[in-house]
Design a protein around this motif. Structure first.
Motif, PDB file in Angstrom:
ATOM      1  N   PHE A 121      41.374  43.296  29.176  1.00 50.09           N
ATOM      2  CA  PHE A 121      40.047  42.799  29.577  1.00 50.09           C
ATOM      3  C   PHE A 121      39.882  44.411  30.362  1.00 50.09           C
ATOM      4  N   THR A 125      34.194  46.675  31.360  1.00 51.13           N
ATOM      5  CA  THR A 125      33.456  45.052  31.430  1.00 51.13           C
ATOM      6  C   THR A 125      33.480  44.439  32.420  1.00 51.13           C
ATOM      7  N   LEU A 126      34.812  44.316  33.874  1.00 51.21           N
ATOM      8  CA  LEU A 126      34.812  44.829  34.895  1.00 51.21           C
ATOM      9  C   LEU A 126      33.861  44.636  36.249  1.00 51.21           C
ATOM     10  N   PRO A 129      29.751  43.661  37.081  1.00 47.39           N
ATOM     11  CA  PRO A 129      29.431  42.519  37.891  1.00 47.39           C
ATOM     12  C   PRO A 129      30.549  43.051  39.557  1.00 47.39           C
ATOM     13  N   LEU A 130      31.587  43.153  39.628  1.00 46.92           N
ATOM     14  CA  LEU A 130      31.970  44.044  40.748  1.00 46.92           C
ATOM     15  C   LEU A 130      31.162  44.447  41.477  1.00 46.92           C
ATOM     16  N   PHE A 133      28.542  41.954  42.794  1.00 45.49           N
ATOM     17  CA  PHE A 133      29.185  41.036  44.328  1.00 45.49           C
ATOM     18  C   PHE A 133      29.054  42.668  44.787  1.00 45.49           C
ATOM     19  N   PHE A 148      40.799  44.675  45.560  1.00 41.55           N
ATOM     20  CA  PHE A 148      40.657  43.456  44.455  1.00 41.55           C
ATOM     21  C   PHE A 148      40.525  43.683  43.771  1.00 41.55           C
ATOM     22  N   SER A 152      43.198  43.755  39.558  1.00 39.81           N
ATOM     23  CA  SER A 152      42.676  42.626  38.336  1.00 39.81           C
ATOM     24  C   SER A 152      43.829  43.467  36.878  1.00 39.81           C
ATOM     25  N   LEU A 155      48.199  42.562  38.613  1.00 42.69           N
ATOM     26  CA  LEU A 155      48.388  41.480  38.630  1.00 42.69           C
ATOM     27  C   LEU A 155      48.849  41.113  37.717  1.00 42.69           C
TER      28      LEU A 155
ATOM     29  N   ILE B  32      43.000  34.371  41.336  1.00 40.34           N
ATOM     30  CA  ILE B  32      42.875  35.979  41.627  1.00 40.34           C
ATOM     31  C   ILE B  32      42.222  36.205  39.820  1.00 40.34           C
ATOM     32  N   VAL B  33      42.984  35.410  38.714  1.00 45.36           N
ATOM     33  CA  VAL B  33      42.913  35.868  37.911  1.00 45.36           C
ATOM     34  C   VAL B  33      41.194  35.323  37.403  1.00 45.36           C
ATOM     35  N   VAL B  35      38.578  34.890  39.748  1.00 46.40           N
ATOM     36  CA  VAL B  35      37.453  35.691  40.592  1.00 46.40           C
ATOM     37  C   VAL B  35      37.645  37.033  40.156  1.00 46.40           C
ATOM     38  N   VAL B  36      38.994  37.969  39.655  1.00 45.52           N
ATOM     39  CA  VAL B  36      38.637  39.292  39.782  1.00 45.52           C
ATOM     40  C   VAL B  36      38.782  39.905  37.938  1.00 45.52           C
ATOM     41  N   LEU B  37      38.539  38.374  37.620  1.00 48.02           N
ATOM     42  CA  LEU B  37      39.228  38.442  35.869  1.00 48.02           C
ATOM     43  C   LEU B  37      37.698  37.858  34.894  1.00 48.02           C
ATOM     44  N   LEU B  38      38.514  36.614  35.044  1.00 48.69           N
ATOM     45  CA  LEU B  38      37.058  35.128  34.467  1.00 48.69           C
ATOM     46  C   LEU B  38      35.765  35.118  34.808  1.00 48.69           C
ATOM     47  N   TYR B  39      36.190  35.235  35.542  1.00 43.98           N
ATOM     48  CA  TYR B  39      34.593  35.176  36.663  1.00 43.98           C
ATOM     49  C   TYR B  39      33.577  36.896  36.305  1.00 43.98           C
ATOM     50  N   PRO B  40      33.873  37.998  36.631  1.00 50.33           N
ATOM     51  CA  PRO B  40      33.244  38.747  35.887  1.00 50.33           C
ATOM     52  C   PRO B  40      33.034  39.114  33.999  1.00 50.33           C
TER      53      PRO B  40
END
Lengths: 281, 305
Positions: A121, A125-126, A129-130, A133, A148, A152, A155, B32-33, B35-40
Motif C-alpha cells: 500500500f 494512497t493512505l 483519507p487519513l 479523517f 495510527f 500502517s 505492524l 488495525i489493518v 482501519v489504517v490500510l484497507l479502509y483508507p
C-alpha cells in the motif's frame, strides 16, 4: 607447499579486508563528511576547499540546536510516537504471529497473504483519507493520528517478520504446553517470549526505526510544532529559515542518527540472526 | 463405544475454540489493518470517483471522469514513465549493491560484525536526513561532490545537480540507492546464512573452486531471496516519494515527477482531491497487480508451508 598455501590464504584475507574497508568508507562517505562538518566553525563550513574533519572543532552548532525552542520538542515527539508505535506493534504482532504460526483455522493462508500484501500500500494512497479523517475527528496535529498512521507500515512487517521467526520454533513444545493446559497467552509468555526474545526485539526495533524515520505522514498530518516529529520538523526548519545553515543541518542529523545507530548496532546481531533462525541454539 | 463418544464430544468442544481463539488473538492486528490500510485505500478509490476538493465537504459522484481526464493528460503519462524507469534503475542498483555487500560481509573477516553495522547505517537514517545531506553535498559552492569532481579534473564548472536536467535523475537515484541497499543486504545475508555449510564442504571435497561453489550452490540457494527482493524493490521504488520530494519536489519543471509526487501535488497543493486520488489509485492498482502475479507464481507457493 603448506606455507605457500598459507601465504596465499593470508594474502586473500588481507585483500578481502581492505576491499570491505574500502567499500564501507566509500559508502559511508556522505555520513562521515556530515559528522565531521557538524563540529566545524562557520568559517570552515563555508569554504571553497572543504575538509572532512574540522581544524578547530567546536560544539557551536549543537549549542545552537538546543537553544532553538523547536528542536528538543521534535525529538520528544518522535521519541513518544515511535516508542508507542513499537509497543503497540510488538503486542499485536506477537498475538497475530503466534496465531498464524501455531494454530490451524480456515482462512489462515488468506490472512497471512493479506498481511503480506498490505506492504504494497503506497503511503501517498493512505495519507489522503487519513488527512480527511483526522480533520473530521479533530485529530490533526495529534500524537494519536501519527501513531495510527505509522502502524500502517510498522505492524504488517512486524507480523510478517515474527511469523517467520516463529516458524523455526518447534511445534512440539507448543503442543506439549497445550496438553499441559496452557492457554495461548501463557504459552506466549512462558515459552515463546523467553526463546524468541531476539526475534521479537528485532521486530520491535524495526518498527521503532521505521516510525522514527517516517516523513510523509508527519509532513501532512501535523500543522504546528506541537506534534511534529523530527522529519517534518527538519523539513520546515532546514528547507525554510535555516536553509543554508549546514552546521545546523549536520549537527541535527548527527543527533537524530546516533542514538538509532547505537541501538541498532547493539541489536544488529539479533536482527540478522532473527531473520535467519529463531535463535533456538 | 465409550471411546468413540469421547472423541466425538472432544471434537465438538474443540471446533468452536479453533475458530474463536484465532479470531480473538488476530483481532488487534486485523482491526488495525482494516482501519489504517484497507479502509483508507477503499476511501481513496472512492474519492477518485468524485469531484472532491480540499475545501469542500460536499462532493458528488462523477464516475470515471477523473480517469478519462487522467488518461488524456500527458503529464500523467510522463510521470508514469518516470516511475517505471526509476523503479527499474533504482531497484536493480539496490539489488546489485545489496547483494554485493552481503557477499562481502558474509566472508570470515576481522571486525565482520562492525562492518555489517556500519553498512546498515544509511538504512537507519531518516529520509529527511539523507535528503538534506545530499542536497548539501550537491551544493555548487560548498558541496563536496563538485569539489571532488573539479579537483579530480573531471569537470571544470560546478554541476547544479538538482537543477540540471541531465543530472537530476542521477542526483535522485544516488541517495535512493544509498538508503535502500542495506535492506537488500540484510535480506541476502539472512539467506546466505541459511545455506547449509555442508553443501560447501561437499563441494570442496568434490574439488569445486570458489567460483564454481558460488555458481552452483550460492546462486541457486538464493533464488527465493532474489525473487523476494525483486518484488519488494519493485514495490518500494514504485511507491517511493520521500527522497524525490525532499530533493526536487518533482522538478526542475516536471523532470523528476513520479506518480507519487503528482498525486501529492494534486491533493495537497492543487486541492483537487478527486484527481489526485485517481493518480494514487493507479499506483495502488499497479502494485496490487505486481503482488498478485508474485503470489500466484509457483516460486512463492513452494515457500508457503
Amino acid at each position: 607447499m603448506t606455507s605457500y598455501r598459507r601465504m596465499i590464504q593470508i594474502l586473500t584475507q588481507v585483500l578481502l579486508f581492505c576491499g570491505v574497508l574500502g567499500v564501507t568508507v566509500l559508502l559511508l562517505f556522505p555520513a562521515i563528511v556530515a559528522f565531521g562538518t557538524s563540529f566545524k566553525p562557520m568559517g570552515e563550513i563555508f569554504t571553497q576547499t572543504p575538509t572532512i574533519f574540522p581544524h578547530e572543532p567546536t560544539l557551536a552548532a549543537y549549542k545552537k540546536i538546543f537553544c532553538m525552542p523547536e528542536f528538543p520538542r521534535f525529538l520528544l515527539n518522535s521519541f513518544i510516537i515511535s516508542g508507542l508505535t513499537a509497543l503497540i506493534v510488538i503486542i499485536a504482532a506477537l498475538l497475530a504471529a503466534y496465531t498464524l504460526t501455531f494454530t490451524r483455522f480456515p482462512g489462515k493462508k488468506f490472512i497471512r497473504q493479506m498481511i503480506l500484501m498490505t506492504y504494497m500500500f503506497p503511503a501517498v494512497t493512505l495519507v489522503i483519507p487519513l488527512y480527511f479523517f483526522a480533520h473530521r475527528l479533530d485529530l490533526l496535529d495529534s500524537y494519536q493520528i501519527l501513531i495510527f498512521a505509522d502502524l500502517s507500515f510498522a505492524l504488517p512487517i512486524a507480523v510478517w517478520l515474527m511469523a517467520g521467526y516463529f516458524e523455526k520454533f518447534p511445534l512440539e513444545l507448543v503442543k506439549a504446553a497445550r496438553v499441559d493446559g496452557c492457554n495461548p497467552l501463557q504459552i506466549i509468555r512462558h515459552i515463546i517470549i523467553p526463546v524468541m526474545k531476539p526475534g521479537i526485539t528485532a521486530a520491535g526495533i524495526f518498527s521503532f526505526i521505521l516510525a522514527w524515520s517516517e516523513y510523509l505522514f508527519s509532513l501532512t498530518l501535523t500543522l504546528t510544532d506541537e506534534s511534529r516529529t523530527i522529519s517534518a520538523g527538519m523539513h520546515y526548519c532546514l528547507m525554510g529559515n535555516y536553509r543554508t545553515d549546514y552546521g545546523l543541518l549536520t549537527a541535527a542529523s548527527t543527533i537524530i542518527v546516533i542514538p538509532v545507530v547505537i541501538l541498532f548496532a547493539l541489536l544488529q546481531k539479533f536482527i540478522v540472526g532473527g531473520l535467519t533462525e529463531g535463535s533456538l541454539k | 463405544m465409550q471411546i468413540l463418544i469421547d472423541t466425538d464430544s472432544r471434537k465438538r468442544r474443540k471446533a468452536p475454540g479453533l475458530f474463536l481463539l484465532p479470531g480473538a488473538l488476530l483481532a488487534p492486528t486485523l482491526i488495525i489493518v482494516f482501519v489504517v490500510l484497507l479502509y483508507p485505500a477503499a476511501c481513496t478509490i472512492f474519492f477518485s470517483l468524485t469531484d472532491k476538493t480540499m475545501a469542500d465537504t460536499t462532493y458528488s459522484f462523477i464516475g470515471l471522469k477523473n480517469y478519462s481526464n487522467l488518461f488524456s493528460d500527458p503529464k500523467f503519462w510522463m510521470a508514469f514513465q518516470h516511475s517505471i524507469i526509476f523503479t527499474l534503475v533504482a531497484g536493480s542498483l539496490n539489488i546489485l549493491l545489496g547483494f554485493g555487500t552481503a557477499l562481502l560481509v558474509n566472508r570470515a573477516i576481522p571486525f565482520r560484525g562492525l562492518f555489517r553495522s556500519l553498512l546498515l547505517i544509511p538504512w537507519v537514517m531518516p529520509h529527511i536526513v539523507t535528503g538534506l545531506m545530499f542536497r548539501w553535498l550537491y551544493n555548487d559552492f560548498y558541496g563536496y561532490l563538485n569539489y571532488l569532481l573539479i579537483h579530480a579534473g573531471l569537470i571544470e564548472k560546478p554541476i547544479l545537480f538538482l537543477v540540471d536536467r541531465a543530472f537530476v535523475w542521477l542526483a535522485v537515484i544516488l541517495p535512493t540507492v544509498w538508503y535502500e541497499y542495506p535492506f537488500v543486504m540484510l535480506m541476502f545475508l539472512a539467506a546466505l546464512q541459511s545455506i547449509s555449510p555442508d553443501l560447501y564442504r561437499a563441494a570442496k571435497v568434490d574439488g569445486a573452486n570458489a567460483f564454481q561453489q558460488f555458481l552452483h550452490i550460492t546462486l541457486p540457494c538464493l533464488k527465493q531471496a532474489f525473487l523476494l527482493n525483486g518484488l519488494l524493490q519493485i514495490i518500494f521504488m514504485f511507491k517511493s516519494f520521500n527522497l524525490v520530494w525532499i530533493l526536487t519536489q518533482g522538478g526542475p519543471g516536471d523532470r523528476t515527477e513520479l506518480l507519487s509526487t503528482l498525486a501529492y501535488r494534486h491533493v495537497f497543493e492543487g486541492f483537487s482531491t478527486g484527481y489526485g486520488s485517481a493518480v494514487a489509485t493507479v499506483i495502488f492498482l499497479v502494485l496490487f497487480a505486481v503482488s498478485i502475479v508474485y503470489l500466484a507464481s509457483p516460486a512463492i507457493r513452494s515457500e508457503e508451508p
